[in-house]
Design a protein around this motif. Structure first.
Motif: not given
Ligand code: MN3
Length: 237
Positions: A120-130, A163-164, A194-197, A229-237
């Motif tokens: 419910x607290x989405x920041x609406x868009x990704x930041x950083x490397x993603x 998004x993978x 392939x990693x699902x993000x 935040x979760x999508x960013x973490x998944x892409x950084x792993x």
């Protein structure tokens, strides 16, 4: 053994043979230990209102997802050698012949991931490397959302949009039918590494109560509740 005793013994062993398959199932079930279990939602069931309504969330989580888990655990009774596998390992192992494990194992993994990707607290868009990777791959975040929506609209019938991240770190938007997913690398050789993000459930049960046939409105609503935040973490792993 006189005839009478023989008859009695024979009846008893028939009865025990009839009971035996059931005993075998019970034993196999205990080998699976408790089996897979429904993960709790990481937010209240009405927390994603108005984008995902409470009733849809309740039915989707406690009925649909639970049913995939029940059927997955049932199907595993016939495969005690796979009972200790993680869901990821199981999905990588199954073949096209393992229909029940494919549908219900996929259903369990996909929904478990999906719940964690919403907030419910989405920041609406990704930041950083993603954010940079999305801009590099798709031109802009807006174009990415547009292409993701097109993939969702193009998925005929039931399925998922993803998004993978490919093994070469390139991003891609793909979709899978039914409860298939990119972890099923024995079935889909092209998904190896392939990693699902991010994923979106485009089965009608995910949106029909609120959006009826308007899948595009559901996809538009989804962008308000993505847990970047979760999508960013998944892409950084
Ligand atoms: Mn679903």
């Amino acid at each position: 053994m006189d005839k009478r005793t023989f008859l009695k013994t024979s009846l008893l062993s028939t009865a025990s043979a009839l009971l035996n398959p059931f005993a075998a199932v019970l034993q196999a079930t205990s080998l699976v230990a408790k089996g897979f279990e429904l993960p709790a939602l990481p937010y209240a069931v009405d927390a994603l209102e108005p984008y995902i309504d409470k009733q849809t969330m309740e039915i989707h989580h406690s009925k649909h997802h639970q049913t995939y888990i029940n059927k997955l655990n049932e199907a595993l009774v016939a495969k005690p050698e796979w009972a200790a596998f993680t869901i990821e390992k199981l999905l990588a192992t199954i073949t096209e012949q393992d229909t029940a494990l494919r549908n219900n194992g996929g259903g369990h993994y996909n929904h478990s991931l999906f719940w964690t990707l919403l907030t419910p607290q989405s920041k609406q868009k990704p930041e950083g490397n993603l954010a940079k990777a999305i801009e590099k791959q798709f031109g802009s975040f807006e174009t990415f959302k547009e292409l993701f929506g097109k993939e969702a609209a193009a998925r005929f019938g039931s399925g998922w949009v993803w998004l993978v991240q490919n093994p070469d770190q390139q991003l891609a938007i793909v979709s899978t039918p039914n409860q298939d997913n990119p972890l099923m690398t024995t079935i889909y050789k092209n998904f190896a590494g392939t990693k699902p993000l991010l994923c979106l459930d485009v089965w009608e049960h995910a949106y029909y109560l609120k959006y009826q046939n308007k899948r595009a409105d559901y996809v538009a609503a989804f962008w308000n509740i993505v847990n970047w935040e979760i999508v960013e973490k998944r892409s950084a792993k």
